[in-house]
Design a protein around this motif. Structure first.
Motif, PDB file in Angstrom:
ATOM      1  N   LEU A   1      68.147 -73.184  41.506  1.00 57.11           N
ATOM      2  CA  LEU A   1      68.922 -71.986  41.187  1.00 57.11           C
ATOM      3  C   LEU A   1      70.416 -72.260  41.201  1.00 57.11           C
ATOM      4  O   LEU A   1      71.151 -71.765  40.352  1.00 57.11           O
ATOM      5  CB  LEU A   1      68.568 -70.855  42.162  1.00 57.11           C
ATOM      6  CG  LEU A   1      67.117 -70.388  42.109  1.00 57.11           C
ATOM      7  CD1 LEU A   1      66.826 -69.414  43.240  1.00 57.11           C
ATOM      8  CD2 LEU A   1      66.805 -69.765  40.773  1.00 57.11           C
ATOM      9  N   ARG A   2      70.880 -73.073  42.143  1.00 53.89           N
ATOM     10  CA  ARG A   2      72.306 -73.395  42.211  1.00 53.89           C
ATOM     11  C   ARG A   2      72.736 -74.200  40.981  1.00 53.89           C
ATOM     12  O   ARG A   2      73.817 -73.982  40.447  1.00 53.89           O
ATOM     13  CB  ARG A   2      72.627 -74.154  43.493  1.00 53.89           C
ATOM     14  CG  ARG A   2      72.531 -73.298  44.750  1.00 53.89           C
ATOM     15  CD  ARG A   2      72.928 -74.092  45.978  1.00 53.89           C
ATOM     16  NE  ARG A   2      72.563 -73.463  47.207  1.00 53.89           N
ATOM     17  CZ  ARG A   2      73.230 -72.449  47.781  1.00 53.89           C
ATOM     18  NH1 ARG A   2      74.291 -71.951  47.208  1.00 53.89           N
ATOM     19  NH2 ARG A   2      72.822 -71.953  48.929  1.00 53.89           N
ATOM     20  N   ARG A   3      71.901 -75.125  40.526  1.00 55.24           N
ATOM     21  CA  ARG A   3      72.233 -75.904  39.327  1.00 55.24           C
ATOM     22  C   ARG A   3      72.288 -75.006  38.101  1.00 55.24           C
ATOM     23  O   ARG A   3      73.170 -75.144  37.259  1.00 55.24           O
ATOM     24  CB  ARG A   3      71.219 -77.027  39.107  1.00 55.24           C
ATOM     25  CG  ARG A   3      71.463 -78.226  39.998  1.00 55.24           C
ATOM     26  CD  ARG A   3      70.689 -79.452  39.514  1.00 55.24           C
ATOM     27  NE  ARG A   3      69.255 -79.225  39.392  1.00 55.24           N
ATOM     28  CZ  ARG A   3      68.352 -79.528  40.322  1.00 55.24           C
ATOM     29  NH1 ARG A   3      68.721 -80.060  41.453  1.00 55.24           N
ATOM     30  NH2 ARG A   3      67.075 -79.291  40.108  1.00 55.24           N
ATOM     31  N   GLN A   4      71.352 -74.061  37.988  1.00 51.77           N
ATOM     32  CA  GLN A   4      71.349 -73.136  36.863  1.00 51.77           C
ATOM     33  C   GLN A   4      72.601 -72.271  36.873  1.00 51.77           C
ATOM     34  O   GLN A   4      73.215 -72.044  35.842  1.00 51.77           O
ATOM     35  CB  GLN A   4      70.104 -72.249  36.890  1.00 51.77           C
ATOM     36  CG  GLN A   4      68.836 -72.979  36.534  1.00 51.77           C
ATOM     37  CD  GLN A   4      67.598 -72.110  36.704  1.00 51.77           C
ATOM     38  OE1 GLN A   4      67.632 -71.058  37.327  1.00 51.77           O
ATOM     39  NE2 GLN A   4      66.499 -72.567  36.145  1.00 51.77           N
ATOM     40  N   GLU A   5      72.983 -71.800  38.046  1.00 47.62           N
ATOM     41  CA  GLU A   5      74.178 -70.969  38.169  1.00 47.62           C
ATOM     42  C   GLU A   5      75.419 -71.765  37.794  1.00 47.62           C
ATOM     43  O   GLU A   5      76.291 -71.279  37.079  1.00 47.62           O
ATOM     44  CB  GLU A   5      74.315 -70.432  39.598  1.00 47.62           C
ATOM     45  CG  GLU A   5      75.499 -69.509  39.782  1.00 47.62           C
ATOM     46  CD  GLU A   5      75.605 -68.990  41.197  1.00 47.62           C
ATOM     47  OE1 GLU A   5      76.740 -68.779  41.643  1.00 47.62           O
ATOM     48  OE2 GLU A   5      74.565 -68.789  41.846  1.00 47.62           O
ATOM     49  N   ALA A   6      75.510 -73.004  38.256  1.00 48.24           N
ATOM     50  CA  ALA A   6      76.655 -73.853  37.940  1.00 48.24           C
ATOM     51  C   ALA A   6      76.730 -74.111  36.443  1.00 48.24           C
ATOM     52  O   ALA A   6      77.813 -74.079  35.844  1.00 48.24           O
ATOM     53  CB  ALA A   6      76.576 -75.164  38.713  1.00 48.24           C
ATOM     54  N   ALA A   7      75.585 -74.354  35.803  1.00 46.01           N
ATOM     55  CA  ALA A   7      75.560 -74.596  34.365  1.00 46.01           C
ATOM     56  C   ALA A   7      75.979 -73.343  33.601  1.00 46.01           C
ATOM     57  O   ALA A   7      76.738 -73.419  32.635  1.00 46.01           O
ATOM     58  CB  ALA A   7      74.171 -75.044  33.928  1.00 46.01           C
ATOM     59  N   SER A   8      75.530 -72.174  34.051  1.00 45.46           N
ATOM     60  CA  SER A   8      75.900 -70.922  33.400  1.00 45.46           C
ATOM     61  C   SER A   8      77.398 -70.663  33.528  1.00 45.46           C
ATOM     62  O   SER A   8      78.044 -70.232  32.579  1.00 45.46           O
ATOM     63  CB  SER A   8      75.132 -69.750  34.012  1.00 45.46           C
ATOM     64  OG  SER A   8      73.766 -69.875  33.738  1.00 45.46           O
TER      65      SER A   8
ATOM     66  N   LEU B   1      83.581 -72.381  29.030  1.00 41.66           N
ATOM     67  CA  LEU B   1      83.841 -72.974  27.726  1.00 41.66           C
ATOM     68  C   LEU B   1      84.073 -71.888  26.671  1.00 41.66           C
ATOM     69  O   LEU B   1      84.921 -72.021  25.802  1.00 41.66           O
ATOM     70  CB  LEU B   1      82.678 -73.861  27.290  1.00 41.66           C
ATOM     71  CG  LEU B   1      82.502 -75.170  28.047  1.00 41.66           C
ATOM     72  CD1 LEU B   1      81.228 -75.866  27.597  1.00 41.66           C
ATOM     73  CD2 LEU B   1      83.706 -76.071  27.849  1.00 41.66           C
ATOM     74  N   VAL B   2      83.312 -70.804  26.800  1.00 44.86           N
ATOM     75  CA  VAL B   2      83.430 -69.708  25.848  1.00 44.86           C
ATOM     76  C   VAL B   2      84.683 -68.889  26.110  1.00 44.86           C
ATOM     77  O   VAL B   2      85.413 -68.528  25.212  1.00 44.86           O
ATOM     78  CB  VAL B   2      82.180 -68.807  25.903  1.00 44.86           C
ATOM     79  CG1 VAL B   2      82.342 -67.568  25.042  1.00 44.86           C
ATOM     80  CG2 VAL B   2      80.949 -69.598  25.479  1.00 44.86           C
ATOM     81  N   GLU B   3      84.930 -68.609  27.368  1.00 47.81           N
ATOM     82  CA  GLU B   3      86.058 -67.769  27.774  1.00 47.81           C
ATOM     83  C   GLU B   3      86.775 -68.425  28.943  1.00 47.81           C
ATOM     84  O   GLU B   3      86.471 -68.130  30.095  1.00 47.81           O
ATOM     85  CB  GLU B   3      85.553 -66.376  28.162  1.00 47.81           C
ATOM     86  CG  GLU B   3      86.646 -65.359  28.300  1.00 47.81           C
ATOM     87  CD  GLU B   3      86.052 -63.971  28.528  1.00 47.81           C
ATOM     88  OE1 GLU B   3      86.519 -63.311  29.470  1.00 47.81           O
ATOM     89  OE2 GLU B   3      85.150 -63.574  27.781  1.00 47.81           O
ATOM     90  N   PRO B   4      87.729 -69.334  28.681  1.00 50.61           N
ATOM     91  CA  PRO B   4      88.424 -70.023  29.776  1.00 50.61           C
ATOM     92  C   PRO B   4      89.129 -69.044  30.698  1.00 50.61           C
ATOM     93  O   PRO B   4      89.590 -67.979  30.274  1.00 50.61           O
ATOM     94  CB  PRO B   4      89.435 -70.909  29.039  1.00 50.61           C
ATOM     95  CG  PRO B   4      88.960 -70.992  27.638  1.00 50.61           C
ATOM     96  CD  PRO B   4      88.197 -69.720  27.369  1.00 50.61           C
ATOM     97  N   LYS B   5      89.161 -69.422  31.978  1.00 48.82           N
ATOM     98  CA  LYS B   5      89.839 -68.594  32.984  1.00 48.82           C
ATOM     99  C   LYS B   5      91.339 -68.607  32.734  1.00 48.82           C
ATOM    100  O   LYS B   5      91.894 -69.620  32.343  1.00 48.82           O
ATOM    101  CB  LYS B   5      89.546 -69.111  34.390  1.00 48.82           C
ATOM    102  CG  LYS B   5      88.110 -68.974  34.785  1.00 48.82           C
ATOM    103  CD  LYS B   5      87.873 -69.515  36.160  1.00 48.82           C
ATOM    104  CE  LYS B   5      86.394 -69.412  36.506  1.00 48.82           C
ATOM    105  NZ  LYS B   5      86.073 -70.022  37.760  1.00 48.82           N
TER     106      LYS B   5
END
Length: 91
Positions: free
Chosen positions: A72-79, A85-89
């Motif tokens: 779950l942590r890897r999935q969250e990090a990937a998301s 990438l789509v909306e940079p901070k």
């Protein structure tokens, strides 16, 4: 010397860190009786573990070792990385 007893479980540790059952419930947004029921049942619902970790520092892996938190942590990090990438901070 009078010292506080050691918490007997990760949930007890989270309750102590939060400042009591009621304080933990408020901090994670559940009914005041919920942490006490979890104590009695000996199991924290997995969906509440991330909030407990965020508020107390007690890791999900300790609260529910039967859940594949690493996946779950890897999935969250990937998301999160994909969203950046789509909306940079903003800087």
């Amino acid at each position: 010397m009078d010292t506080a007893p050691e918490p007997s479980s990760p949930l007890e540790e989270a309750i102590t860190t939060a400042g009591g059952v009621g304080a933990l419930a408020i901090r994670i947004g559940v009914a005041p009786s919920a942490p006490s029921m979890w104590k009695q049942r000996g199991r924290v619902p997995a969906e509440h573990c991330p909030a407990i970790e965020r508020e107390t520092g007690v890791r999900c892996e300790r609260l529910r070792p039967d859940v594949a938190w690493d996946v779950l942590r890897r999935q969250e990090a990937a998301s999160t990385a994909a969203a950046d990438l789509v909306e940079p901070k903003a800087a």
